[in-house]
Design an enzyme around this catalytic site. Structure first.
Site, PDB file in Angstrom:
ATOM      1  N   ASN A 125       0.809  -1.236   0.000  1.00 29.20           N
ATOM      2  CA  ASN A 125       0.000   0.000   0.000  1.00 29.20           C
ATOM      3  C   ASN A 125       0.835   1.275   0.000  1.00 29.20           C
ATOM      4  O   ASN A 125       0.477   2.256  -0.635  1.00 29.20           O
ATOM      5  CB  ASN A 125      -1.029  -0.019   1.129  1.00 29.20           C
ATOM      6  CG  ASN A 125      -0.430  -0.195   2.499  1.00 29.20           C
ATOM      7  OD1 ASN A 125       0.582  -0.880   2.662  1.00 29.20           O
ATOM      8  ND2 ASN A 125      -1.018   0.415   3.486  1.00 29.20           N
ATOM      9  N   GLU A 184       3.482  -5.343  12.281  1.00 26.23           N
ATOM     10  CA  GLU A 184       2.513  -4.257  12.083  1.00 26.23           C
ATOM     11  C   GLU A 184       1.420  -4.819  11.176  1.00 26.23           C
ATOM     12  O   GLU A 184       1.651  -5.047   9.986  1.00 26.23           O
ATOM     13  CB  GLU A 184       3.214  -3.044  11.472  1.00 26.23           C
ATOM     14  CG  GLU A 184       4.254  -2.483  12.441  1.00 26.23           C
ATOM     15  CD  GLU A 184       4.950  -1.211  11.983  1.00 26.23           C
ATOM     16  OE1 GLU A 184       4.881  -0.885  10.793  1.00 26.23           O
ATOM     17  OE2 GLU A 184       5.560  -0.554  12.836  1.00 26.23           O
ATOM     18  N   CYS A 218      -3.388   1.301   6.305  1.00 22.53           N
ATOM     19  CA  CYS A 218      -3.678   0.472   7.487  1.00 22.53           C
ATOM     20  C   CYS A 218      -4.374   1.278   8.572  1.00 22.53           C
ATOM     21  O   CYS A 218      -5.154   0.744   9.348  1.00 22.53           O
ATOM     22  CB  CYS A 218      -2.388  -0.127   8.025  1.00 22.53           C
ATOM     23  SG  CYS A 218      -1.153   1.127   8.388  1.00 22.53           S
ATOM     24  N   GLU A 235       7.437   0.590  16.724  1.00 23.55           N
ATOM     25  CA  GLU A 235       8.576   1.146  16.011  1.00 23.55           C
ATOM     26  C   GLU A 235       8.383   2.658  15.952  1.00 23.55           C
ATOM     27  O   GLU A 235       7.302   3.169  16.178  1.00 23.55           O
ATOM     28  CB  GLU A 235       8.693   0.515  14.620  1.00 23.55           C
ATOM     29  CG  GLU A 235       8.955  -0.998  14.729  1.00 23.55           C
ATOM     30  CD  GLU A 235       9.490  -1.644  13.446  1.00 23.55           C
ATOM     31  OE1 GLU A 235      10.056  -0.927  12.609  1.00 23.55           O
ATOM     32  OE2 GLU A 235       9.346  -2.866  13.315  1.00 23.55           O
TER      33      GLU A 235
HETATM   34  P1  NAD Z   1      -0.104  -9.559   3.065  1.00 19.17           P
HETATM   35  O1  NAD Z   1      -0.020 -10.054   4.457  1.00 19.17           O
HETATM   36  O2  NAD Z   1      -0.945 -10.312   2.097  1.00 19.17           O
HETATM   37  O3  NAD Z   1       1.356  -9.527   2.412  1.00 19.17           O
HETATM   38  C1  NAD Z   1       2.412  -8.790   2.983  1.00 19.17           C
HETATM   39  C2  NAD Z   1       3.727  -9.409   2.586  1.00 19.17           C
HETATM   40  O4  NAD Z   1       3.853 -10.698   3.172  1.00 19.17           O
HETATM   41  C3  NAD Z   1       3.910  -9.596   1.089  1.00 19.17           C
HETATM   42  O5  NAD Z   1       5.234  -9.251   0.753  1.00 19.17           O
HETATM   43  C4  NAD Z   1       3.662 -11.083   0.918  1.00 19.17           C
HETATM   44  O6  NAD Z   1       4.300 -11.644  -0.216  1.00 19.17           O
HETATM   45  C5  NAD Z   1       4.261 -11.623   2.191  1.00 19.17           C
HETATM   46  N1  NAD Z   1       3.793 -12.950   2.607  1.00 19.17           N
HETATM   47  C6  NAD Z   1       2.567 -13.496   2.415  1.00 19.17           C
HETATM   48  N2  NAD Z   1       2.513 -14.726   2.979  1.00 19.17           N
HETATM   49  C7  NAD Z   1       3.725 -14.947   3.536  1.00 19.17           C
HETATM   50  C8  NAD Z   1       4.295 -16.025   4.266  1.00 19.17           C
HETATM   51  N3  NAD Z   1       3.592 -17.132   4.541  1.00 19.17           N
HETATM   52  N4  NAD Z   1       5.573 -15.904   4.698  1.00 19.17           N
HETATM   53  C9  NAD Z   1       6.287 -14.796   4.452  1.00 19.17           C
HETATM   54  N5  NAD Z   1       5.808 -13.749   3.749  1.00 19.17           N
HETATM   55  C10 NAD Z   1       4.541 -13.814   3.304  1.00 19.17           C
HETATM   56  O7  NAD Z   1      -0.525  -8.040   3.160  1.00 19.17           O
HETATM   57  P2  NAD Z   1      -0.831  -7.039   1.940  1.00 19.17           P
HETATM   58  O8  NAD Z   1      -2.089  -7.486   1.291  1.00 19.17           O
HETATM   59  O9  NAD Z   1       0.391  -6.887   1.120  1.00 19.17           O
HETATM   60  O10 NAD Z   1      -1.057  -5.646   2.712  1.00 19.17           O
HETATM   61  C11 NAD Z   1      -2.284  -5.251   3.242  1.00 19.17           C
HETATM   62  C12 NAD Z   1      -2.331  -5.546   4.726  1.00 19.17           C
HETATM   63  O11 NAD Z   1      -1.262  -4.877   5.384  1.00 19.17           O
HETATM   64  C13 NAD Z   1      -3.581  -5.038   5.400  1.00 19.17           C
HETATM   65  O12 NAD Z   1      -4.035  -6.007   6.311  1.00 19.17           O
HETATM   66  C14 NAD Z   1      -3.119  -3.801   6.167  1.00 19.17           C
HETATM   67  O13 NAD Z   1      -3.885  -3.454   7.293  1.00 19.17           O
HETATM   68  C15 NAD Z   1      -1.747  -4.223   6.553  1.00 19.17           C
HETATM   69  N6  NAD Z   1      -0.906  -3.058   6.858  1.00 19.17           N
HETATM   70  C16 NAD Z   1      -0.600  -2.796   8.167  1.00 19.17           C
HETATM   71  C17 NAD Z   1       0.177  -1.681   8.483  1.00 19.17           C
HETATM   72  C18 NAD Z   1       0.525  -1.352   9.918  1.00 19.17           C
HETATM   73  O14 NAD Z   1       1.386  -0.515  10.122  1.00 19.17           O
HETATM   74  N7  NAD Z   1      -0.093  -1.985  10.899  1.00 19.17           N
HETATM   75  C19 NAD Z   1       0.640  -0.855   7.459  1.00 19.17           C
HETATM   76  C20 NAD Z   1       0.295  -1.150   6.145  1.00 19.17           C
HETATM   77  C21 NAD Z   1      -0.471  -2.271   5.844  1.00 19.17           C
END
Ligand code: NAD
Length: 486
Positions: A155, A254, A288, A467
């Site tokens: 995002n 996060e 997020c 963080e």
């Molecule tokens: P996601 O969890 O689908 O993917 C994030 C990353 O994890 C990607 O690089 C993906 O390839 C990797 N990944 C997926 N499965 C994995 C595994 N089993 N092992 C290791 N890596 C793996 O998230 P997304 O769809 O890319 O992002 C959206 C999500 O991120 C939303 O839930 C949002 O709330 C969250 N988010 C949180 C924050 C925060 O600061 N809390 C900030 C931004 C986004």
């Protein structure tokens, strides 16, 4: 055709398997390039390079020398601002005004904030008398944790990656970054900047690919990794925490949210409407910290819903560099399908669709993009899935409330605990709610206003750890105690 490679030990490399996948532009589905998916051999090579770099010239730099090098990154990213901007926009489709004001400048500034932090932080020191009448002095020393795996979402690709690479490198670690499969470009481009400013090979590595059975899971399970820092969905965080349990590696997580805004009748109405508009629709709802549940005190409920609808009507979708564009597409077809499934579910669950609820009518050259309408619902029970589950799209459900207690109860009725925003002129009530609503981040009469020295993170299932500023040091360093007897 553009080739998006891995960056390992200071060099751009493909992969042993020859596996590539298409990266498409979410604005019109045009092909941007082919991404070379890192397999186990590339992840092994990246982790080995990162480990070797810990003991090379990088590990011998003083804090001041290391920080001077990292500050050079800021200047070089700014020098290549347009390259980063174009790459981020091509990957995400977000409006240029957003990427040029938030993603790229904050992506660069994240290095500076942590070089300032590490240069100015102190550690504790105590003196005591020993049983044999001598003296002992203890003091703390912060040492790098080692090789850090950084797993990123799509995002805010550069910003959220440097939010972790910045402190990790400032603390003297080396990193292996796994960008989201949907947004590989800016993390990969940053390799060129690292080489340009003289960051030694192996300090910053990028492995591209997916999560499960791909670069992400190979990296988080790798025994050569000393800590895993992750931003993404809660269910992915669960898998990563399990992977990190082998070898007792620490995690910083996060995760997702289902953030509530609470709007009282005594608020500055225009400020509340304008700020909630941003928190629901900015970045096409893919923030997020964004708001997906809005609770409004009953006397102003109808007026608020009508005002938010007027704002949603002005959200003109379009190409990123069109100055009239107010909202971009979602990041991918996969995500568009997910958000549209919630739009359908809301209707099935009996929502009143105040605005949107589908795909906007786009010109022919944009029809293949990942567009969805900004959407507002009312009338659902708190048990409805669109009120409970994170959608991560430009949408919200608005619910009336009658008492402060009821608002707190509804805001807290979620597995998540990332952020909230409260709108009221009553400062006593605002500070009461700031402690009662279970979140890591609480904004009063504002949203997304950040002082980067402050702690950032979620409670409940929105994350582990904090963080930001000195709080990042807890994860990116080992705090060692030294005692001298004399
Ligand atoms: P996601 O969890 O689908 O993917 C994030 C990353 O994890 C990607 O690089 C993906 O390839 C990797 N990944 C997926 N499965 C994995 C595994 N089993 N092992 C290791 N890596 C793996 O998230 P997304 O769809 O890319 O992002 C959206 C999500 O991120 C939303 O839930 C949002 O709330 C969250 N988010 C949180 C924050 C925060 O600061 N809390 C900030 C931004 C986004």
């Amino acid at each position: 055709m553009k080739q998006i490679l891995n960056f390992i030990n200071g060099e751009y490399v493909g992969n042993a398997s020859g596996k590539t996948y298409e990266k498409r532009n979410p604005v019109d589905n045009s092909l941007i390039g082919m991404v070379h998916e890192a397999g186990q051999p590339e992840v092994d090579a990246a982790v080995a390079a990162a480990r070797a770099a810990l003991h090379g010239p990088w590990g011998k730099l003083s804090v001041v020398e290391r920080c001077a090098m990292l500050d050079g990154l800021v200047a070089e990213i700014n020098h290549r601002f347009d390259d980063f901007l174009q790459a981020e926009i091509a990957d995400t489709g977000k409006p240029a005004h957003l990427a040029s004001h938030i993603d790229i400048p904050r992506g660069a500034a994240n290095f500076k904030i942590f070089t300032d932090t590490i240069k100015n932080v102190s550690t504790e020191s105590f003196e005591m008398r020993t049983p044999d009448g001598k003296t002992a002095r203890s003091y703390g020393v912060r040492t790098p944790r080692g090789v850090i795996a950084i797993i990123c979402p799509w995002n805010l690709p550069l910003l959220l990656m440097t939010w972790k690479a910045g402190p990790a490198l400032a603390c003297g670690n080396t990193v292996v970054v796994k960008p989201s499969e949907a947004t590989p470009s800016t993390a990969t481009l940053l390799g060129e900047v690292m080489n340009k400013v003289g960051v030694p090979p192996g300090v910053y590595n990028v492995v591209n690919g997916f999560g499960t059975n791909s670069a992400g899971s190979f990296l988080t399970a790798h025994p050569g990794v000393n800590g895993v820092t992750f931003t993404g969905e809660t269910k992915t965080g669960t898998a990563i925490m399990k992977a990190a349990a082998d070898g007792i590696r620490p995690v910083s997580l996060e995760l997702g949210g289902k953030n509530a805004a609470v709007v009282f009748a005594d608020c500055d109405f225009d400020n509340a409407v304008n700020t909630v508009t941003r928190s629901v629709f900015e970045n096409c709802g893919q923030v997020c910290l964004g708001t997906e549940r809005v609770y409004v005190e009953r006397p102003i409920f109808d007026k608020f819903v009508a005002a938010l609808k007027v704002k949603a009507e002005t959200m003109k979708p379009g190409r990123p560099f069109d100055p009239d564009t107010k909202i971009g597409p979602l990041v991918s077809k996969v995500h568009q399908k997910k958000v549209l499934s919630y739009y359908a579910k809301a209707k099935e669950e009996g929502a009143t669709v105040v605005f949107g609820g589908g795909v906007p009518d786009m010109p022919d050259d944009l029809k293949d993009g990942c567009w969805v309408q900004p959407t507002i619902w009312t009338g659902l029970p708190e048990t409805a899935s669109v009120v409970r589950e994170e959608i991560f799209g430009p949408c919200c459900h608005i619910q009336p409330f009658d008492t402060e207690e009821e608002a707190v109860r509804m805001a807290n009725d979620t597995q998540y605990g990332l952020a909230t925003s409260i709108y009221t002129q009553d400062i006593g009530r605002a500070s009461r709610l700031a402690t009662q609503i279970e979140v890591g981040l609480c904004w009063i009469n504002s949203w997304f206003l950040r002082d980067l020295r402050t702690p950032f993170g979620g409670s409940k299932q929105s994350g582990i750890g904090r963080e930001g500023g000195v709080h990042s040091l807890e994860f990116y360093t080992e705090l060692r105690n030294v005692m001298i007897k004399y």
